[in-house]
Enzyme design. Structure first.
Site, PDB file in Angstrom:
ATOM      1  CG  ASN A 246      -1.890   1.136   1.266  1.00 26.35           C
ATOM      2  OD1 ASN A 246      -1.856   2.012   0.397  1.00 26.35           O
ATOM      3  ND2 ASN A 246      -2.753   1.144   2.253  1.00 26.35           N
TER       4      ASN A 246
ATOM      5  NE  ARG B  71      -6.203   1.489  -0.138  1.00 25.72           N
ATOM      6  CZ  ARG B  71      -6.231   2.650   0.491  1.00 25.72           C
ATOM      7  NH1 ARG B  71      -5.132   3.183   0.959  1.00 25.72           N
ATOM      8  NH2 ARG B  71      -7.361   3.283   0.629  1.00 25.72           N
TER       9      ARG B  71
ATOM     10  CG  HIS C 264     -13.116   2.589   3.155  1.00 26.16           C
ATOM     11  ND1 HIS C 264     -13.948   3.527   3.685  1.00 26.16           N
ATOM     12  CD2 HIS C 264     -11.862   3.011   3.431  1.00 26.16           C
ATOM     13  CE1 HIS C 264     -13.243   4.482   4.264  1.00 26.16           C
ATOM     14  NE2 HIS C 264     -11.961   4.193   4.117  1.00 26.16           N
TER      15      HIS C 264
ATOM     16  N   GLY D  81     -11.004   7.476   8.005  1.00 27.34           N
ATOM     17  CA  GLY D  81     -11.906   7.615   6.857  1.00 27.34           C
ATOM     18  C   GLY D  81     -13.024   6.611   7.100  1.00 27.34           C
TER      19      GLY D  81
ATOM     20  NE  ARG E 129     -11.212  12.140   3.577  1.00 29.46           N
ATOM     21  CZ  ARG E 129     -10.840  10.859   3.599  1.00 29.46           C
ATOM     22  NH1 ARG E 129     -11.717   9.912   3.916  1.00 29.46           N
ATOM     23  NH2 ARG E 129      -9.615  10.508   3.282  1.00 29.46           N
TER      24      ARG E 129
ATOM     25  CD  GLU F 107      -8.861  -1.770   3.954  1.00 27.70           C
ATOM     26  OE1 GLU F 107      -8.562  -1.397   5.104  1.00 27.70           O
ATOM     27  OE2 GLU F 107      -9.041  -0.984   3.018  1.00 27.70           O
TER      28      GLU F 107
HETATM   29  P1  AMP Z   1      -8.416   3.470  11.054  1.00 25.54           P
HETATM   30  O1  AMP Z   1      -8.445   4.562  10.031  1.00 25.54           O
HETATM   31  O2  AMP Z   1      -9.280   2.311  10.730  1.00 25.54           O
HETATM   32  O3  AMP Z   1      -7.020   3.073  11.456  1.00 25.54           O
HETATM   33  O4  AMP Z   1      -9.052   4.110  12.395  1.00 25.54           O
HETATM   34  C1  AMP Z   1      -8.485   5.193  13.074  1.00 25.54           C
HETATM   35  C2  AMP Z   1      -9.480   5.746  14.068  1.00 25.54           C
HETATM   36  O5  AMP Z   1      -9.822   4.700  15.002  1.00 25.54           O
HETATM   37  C3  AMP Z   1      -8.956   6.924  14.927  1.00 25.54           C
HETATM   38  O6  AMP Z   1      -9.932   7.943  14.988  1.00 25.54           O
HETATM   39  C4  AMP Z   1      -8.801   6.334  16.288  1.00 25.54           C
HETATM   40  O7  AMP Z   1      -9.097   7.241  17.288  1.00 25.54           O
HETATM   41  C5  AMP Z   1      -9.848   5.250  16.306  1.00 25.54           C
HETATM   42  N1  AMP Z   1      -9.498   4.256  17.313  1.00 25.54           N
HETATM   43  C6  AMP Z   1      -8.503   3.374  17.273  1.00 25.54           C
HETATM   44  N2  AMP Z   1      -8.447   2.675  18.433  1.00 25.54           N
HETATM   45  C7  AMP Z   1      -9.446   3.152  19.205  1.00 25.54           C
HETATM   46  C8  AMP Z   1      -9.913   2.861  20.527  1.00 25.54           C
HETATM   47  N3  AMP Z   1      -9.335   1.925  21.268  1.00 25.54           N
HETATM   48  N4  AMP Z   1     -10.963   3.560  20.972  1.00 25.54           N
HETATM   49  C9  AMP Z   1     -11.536   4.499  20.225  1.00 25.54           C
HETATM   50  N5  AMP Z   1     -11.157   4.826  18.986  1.00 25.54           N
HETATM   51  C10 AMP Z   1     -10.124   4.162  18.485  1.00 25.54           C
END
Ligand code: AMP
Length: 397
Positions: A8, A89, A178, A209, A238, A383
């Site tokens: 990626n 990706r 996604h 996202g 966003r 993914e």
């Molecule tokens: P991603 O883009 O899927 O990696 O997700 C990132 C988002 O997940 C960020 O806003 C993080 O704050 C949230 N996140 C990750 N771990 C936690 C957690 N343990 N509790 C709440 N939000 C989380």
């Protein structure tokens, strides 16, 4: 058995995961960040240890070489030719790609022609692909598109109510994003539903996202992200969908350029913009718990938009058998899931086991009770394994 690598590439980063296939065993993974800087960061997993190094990385070509050298040095592989295929990706496949496609001249040119629709991403993917091609010139590569899964949508679900001329000339329509995650989650969800016919899922990929999709028997019927990832539900930074005149009005009143406002809508809005706290949902959640009214409003808006989309997709599918929560927030934040679930439970007869919801962090878990009209699951997304599967298909066929 064969080793394949899921790749990626972003404009200044290269993420990788090496798999042993068909077992889908992860051999190593890592990332090179801040490519183009003297103080780039390289991390790689060796067994249970994560090694980190700060070093100068001129470009993606050098980043690929560093990854390969490290894998040999740490005896993860003996020779780079043990890697039999790579999967890359690609964010935007436009209307051209309905499935993952081997990289060849035609694939390359089409991805290149779509750069105006995803300027940062598609360009970076091609830079990454070229970097791998230099190091592994004879190793087959496949492009795995974030948009491919959504290509089954009907025109009423993907077209915008604009002049036909614009839609055709500039390829303006909903493409979604996604898709690789939604496809993975729909496969897991459909399997959990067993033999049932007409499987209707609403999949909430809630990361930094975020997007929601409606699937019927493993095919995407509708998805929330639009022409670009700016559309759909409100996200960490966003806006998601808005009255288009918000754009016009802010431009007129502030005198800022359209480009500047577009960047603000992408990077300084959503949870961050409304709360003024942070682009991390954990910080916004903590502030809301401490009584910060702006943070509370941000989370209310966020969960309201998601609940609205779930309602919309319930109607679109003519019912729903399973709602899935996934990605960073969906997998790890029970209190944020609860905000959404409390807004849909009455209308959709969803019954939640709140203890199970609290326990479900980063694991697959059914969080609805047996009497719930719709099953609700937390399912960690993957993914990379989808990319690895498509890369493995290249050499299996
Ligand atoms: P991603 O883009 O899927 O990696 O997700 C990132 C988002 O997940 C960020 O806003 C993080 O704050 C949230 N996140 C990750 N771990 C936690 C957690 N343990 N509790 C709440 N939000 C989380």
């Amino acid at each position: 058995m064969a080793k394949v690598m899921a790749v990626n590439c972003g404009s200044s980063s290269l993420k990788f995961k090496l798999y042993e296939m068909p077992e889908e065993k992860v051999i190593t993974s890592g990332i090179v960040e801040r490519i183009g800087h003297e103080d780039a960061i390289f991390q790689i997993k060796v067994g249970d240890n994560k090694l980190k190094e700060i070093l100068s990385v001129k470009d993606h070509g050098e980043a690929v070489q560093i990854v390969m050298d490290a894998m040999i040095k740490h005896h993860i592989i003996n020779d780079i030719h043990e890697i039999k295929a790579t999967g890359h990706r690609v964010v935007q496949g436009g209307p051209y790609f309905k499935e993952s496609t081997p990289f060849n001249e035609d694939t390359y040119k089409k991805i290149e022609s779509l750069i105006p629709l995803a300027p940062l991403h598609n360009q970076a993917h091609l830079v990454g692909y070229n970097a791998f091609k230099k190091v592994l010139p004879n190793t087959p590569a496949v492009a795995v598109f974030d948009t491919a899964f959504h290509q089954t949508m009907a025109p009423e679900d993907y077209a915008y109510p604009i002049k036909k001329e614009y839609a055709e000339k500039y390829m303006i329509r909903r493409y979604g994003a996604h898709g690789t995650s939604h496809k993975y989650l729909s496969e897991v969800g459909d399997k959990l539903l067993g033999d049932k016919e007409n499987k209707r899922l609403i999949i909430c990929h809630l990361g930094s996202g975020a997007s929601i999709s409606a699937t019927k028997d493993g095919k995407c019927v509708a998805t929330s992200m639009g022409l670009t990832p700016l559309g759909g539900i409100m996200m960490n930074t966003r806006t998601g969908d808005m009255d288009p005149s918000v754009y016009y009005q802010i431009q007129k009143m502030s005198g800022k350029s359209y480009e500047e406002i577009f960047q603000e809508f992408n990077k300084q809005s959503g949870l961050f913009g409304v709360s003024g706290v942070s682009n991390d949902s954990r910080d916004v959640s903590n502030e809301a718990n401490n009584g910060n009214e702006d943070a509370k409003l941000a989370l209310d808006l966020w969960s309201r938009r998601i609940a609205d989309f779930i309602g919309q997709y319930y109607v679109r599918l003519g019912g729903c058998d399973m709602i899935i929560f996934s990605a960073g927030i969906g997998e790890n934040a029970p209190e944020l899931r609860a905000l959404v679930l409390n807004k849909i439970k009455e209308a959709l007869n969803v019954d939640i086991d709140w203890n199970k919801n609290n326990e479900a962090r980063g694991i697959e878990e059914e969080i609805s009770t047996p009497t719930s009209k719709i099953k609700v699951y937390v399912i960690p997304t993957d993914e990379e394994v989808m990319i690895a599967r498509d890369a493995y298909k290249l050499i299996k066929e």
